[in-house]
Write a protein that holds these residues in place. Structure first.
Motif, PDB file in Angstrom:
ATOM      1  N   SER A   1       0.816  -1.221   0.000  1.00 51.23           N
ATOM      2  CA  SER A   1       0.000   0.000   0.000  1.00 51.23           C
ATOM      3  C   SER A   1       0.852   1.276   0.000  1.00 51.23           C
ATOM      4  CB  SER A   1      -0.930   0.023   1.219  1.00 51.23           C
ATOM      5  OG  SER A   1      -1.718  -1.139   1.251  1.00 51.23           O
ATOM      6  N   GLY A   2       1.901   1.254  -0.815  1.00 53.74           N
ATOM      7  CA  GLY A   2       2.708   2.461  -0.989  1.00 53.74           C
ATOM      8  C   GLY A   2       3.720   2.718   0.108  1.00 53.74           C
ATOM      9  N   LYS A   3       3.801   1.804   1.077  1.00 52.03           N
ATOM     10  CA  LYS A   3       4.764   2.007   2.171  1.00 52.03           C
ATOM     11  C   LYS A   3       5.718   0.827   2.261  1.00 52.03           C
ATOM     12  CE  LYS A   3       2.339   5.200   4.911  1.00 52.03           C
ATOM     13  NZ  LYS A   3       2.548   5.970   6.051  1.00 52.03           N
TER      14      LYS A   3
ATOM     15  N   ASP B   1       6.066  14.639  -6.360  1.00 47.45           N
ATOM     16  CA  ASP B   1       5.662  15.683  -5.414  1.00 47.45           C
ATOM     17  C   ASP B   1       6.303  17.000  -5.824  1.00 47.45           C
ATOM     18  OD1 ASP B   1       4.200  14.004  -3.413  1.00 47.45           O
ATOM     19  OD2 ASP B   1       6.144  13.006  -3.328  1.00 47.45           O
TER      20      ASP B   1
ATOM     21  N   ARG C   1       7.431   5.970   3.377  1.00 46.11           N
ATOM     22  CA  ARG C   1       6.887   5.892   2.020  1.00 46.11           C
ATOM     23  C   ARG C   1       7.828   5.067   1.146  1.00 46.11           C
ATOM     24  NH1 ARG C   1       5.283  12.218   0.961  1.00 46.11           N
ATOM     25  NH2 ARG C   1       3.278  12.166   2.024  1.00 46.11           N
TER      26      ARG C   1
ATOM     27  N   ASP D   1       9.358   5.171  -1.553  1.00 50.07           N
ATOM     28  CA  ASP D   1       9.937   6.007  -2.605  1.00 50.07           C
ATOM     29  C   ASP D   1      11.434   5.700  -2.619  1.00 50.07           C
ATOM     30  OD1 ASP D   1       7.394   7.071  -2.440  1.00 50.07           O
ATOM     31  OD2 ASP D   1       8.021   9.098  -1.908  1.00 50.07           O
TER      32      ASP D   1
ATOM     33  N   ARG E   1       8.076   4.944  -6.720  1.00 51.76           N
ATOM     34  CA  ARG E   1       7.406   5.916  -5.844  1.00 51.76           C
ATOM     35  C   ARG E   1       6.100   5.332  -5.357  1.00 51.76           C
ATOM     36  NH1 ARG E   1       3.334   9.539  -6.120  1.00 51.76           N
ATOM     37  NH2 ARG E   1       3.458  11.426  -4.872  1.00 51.76           N
ATOM     38  N   ARG E   2       5.911   5.409  -4.045  1.00 48.96           N
ATOM     39  CA  ARG E   2       4.721   4.831  -3.390  1.00 48.96           C
ATOM     40  C   ARG E   2       4.521   3.381  -3.864  1.00 48.96           C
ATOM     41  NH1 ARG E   2       5.616   9.534  -1.966  1.00 48.96           N
ATOM     42  NH2 ARG E   2       4.012  11.117  -1.710  1.00 48.96           N
TER      43      ARG E   2
END
Ligand SMILES: [Zn+2]
Length: 416
Positions: free
Chosen positions: A27-29, A148, A373, A375, A399-400
């Protein structure tokens, strides 16, 4: 621990931990970092012993001006003044679409080079009005969910020298700028530089935003706005929320005054962005021999514990004909310009484009640690030294937890 993972990168090297590690993402982490993660994930990447590190952060870049190099006329006088004039000619005619198109090309290049965070300066002044900022805000919207972007409301022609700019900056904050910019040293008088800083802090307090100024970008030892900025930062309760780029004059101060100013910078938690490849070509222009480097006191600041970071600044624009939006190249420039070639110095320079830049931009959950995160880059070498020596694009940019870019280097050799 490996149940339901979206991605596992297997067998990566990490900084500060010997051995090879599997990185699990959910989940992006980053959900787990273990020597051997059991089970399978939806996607698996073999890191083959290469170095994984958090994605690069570019904390100071002028994407409203970038790639003007492709369309501008030549600089006939070889002068900084003409760089300004060429920029003005284009700035008067910018459209939102034009800014987004030129800037997006730099963003694509940056992603391929492993950068997923950008603090983008947008000129706000009587020449282009708010058009550059409108362009950068549209850029932020366009790339939302992919990278970002923080937009800086930047008075490129100063504030007191350019009547009307303060009102435009106020409007820029209402439009959604993320950071209050500043250029105090460009004012005519010392008292105006201080007033400039005061005005920027009024905006920052009103809109509860961080501050990032270009400070004392000159070899002139009489340019002394950094000390005022640091003291103002403390008086206004902005510790760790202010960045200053360039600060070349600090290198020209005598040692006694420099020590005082660096002490204030450290105490105020002002982050210093040194972009030495720009300072090397922009400063020292009045010197015969020996020609100064014009780069601020990077190594002293770093050694005393101040937060130093480094940024691309310009990409193919009237001021700088180079730049690949490549933070590896930037870090390698730091090593050369700042005499940082021993192991801890090279690692520190790598930190200037990763963790220190993230600290300056106050990025939440940044780092290659469980819970952060997801990333991160799989870099094209096993150690930081070789990453900066070879400067190849990362093999994977993530990323994520999603792969944004994959780079392969194909080389064939026909020798016997
Ligand atoms: Zn700049």
């Amino acid at each position: 621990m490996s149940e339901g993972l979206d991605l596992i990168m297997r067998g990566a090297r990490l900084t500060g931990r010997p051995g090879l590690w599997d990185i699990g993402v959910r989940s992006g982490k980053i959900a787990a970092i273990e020597a051997k993660l059991a089970g399978r994930a939806a996607r698996e990447i073999d890191a083959a012993g290469l170095l994984a590190a958090p994605t690069y952060v570019n904390g100071h870049v002028h994407l409203d001006k970038c790639n003007l190099g492709d369309v501008m006329r030549p600089n006939r006088t070889n002068s900084f003044q003409e760089c300004l004039e060429i920029t003005w000619e284009h700035k008067r005619g910018y459209t939102v679409q034009d800014v987004v198109e030129r800037a997006s090309r730099a963003i694509v290049e940056g992603i391929q080079n492993g950068t997923t965070v950008y603090r983008v300066f947008a000129d706000v002044d009587s020449i282009g009005g708010l058009r550059p900022l409108e362009g950068i805000l549209a850029l932020r919207e366009k790339w939302k969910g992919t990278v970002d972007i923080q937009a800086v409301n930047f008075p490129q022609e100063a504030i007191l020298r350019d009547p009307g700019t303060l009102g435009l900056m106020e409007e820029g904050m209402r439009m959604g700028a993320d950071v209050v910019g500043g250029l105090p040293w460009h004012e005519h008088l010392d008292e105006d530089a201080r007033r400039h800083i005061d005005l920027c802090f009024e905006l920052a307090k009103k809109y509860d935003k961080d501050v990032h100024m270009l400070v004392d970008d000159t070899d002139n030892p009489n340019s002394r706005s950094l000390e005022y900025l640091a003291v103002k930062t403390m008086r206004e309760g902005f510790r760790n929320r202010v960045s200053a780029s360039h600060c070349g004059a600090l290198a020209a101060y005598d040692e006694v005054h420099a020590q005082k100013v660096m002490g204030l910078v450290k105490e105020a938690g002002v982050s210093i962005s040194s972009n030495p490849h720009i300072s090397l070509v922009a400063q020292g222009r009045y010197d015969q021999e020996p020609i100064r480097r014009g780069v601020t006191r990077v190594k002293q600041l770093w050694r005393m514990g101040a937060n130093v970071f480094s940024s691309q600044d310009d990409v193919n624009d009237p001021y700088y004909p180079f730049g690949r939006n490549d933070q590896q190249e930037v870090a390698a420039h730091v090593c050369h310009a700042c005499h940082m070639t021993y192991p801890d110095e090279v690692e520190a320079a790598f930190g200037f484009v990763t963790v220190n830049a993230a600290r300056a931009l106050r990025l939440p959950d940044y780092g290659l640690e469980t819970g952060c995160r997801a990333d991160f880059n799989l870099l094209a070498a096993p150690t930081i030294q070789h990453v900066l020596r070879l400067q190849q694009p990362p093999r994977y940019v993530i990323r994520r937890g999603k792969v944004l870019a994959e780079n392969q280097l194909k080389r064939e050799l026909f020798i016997s």
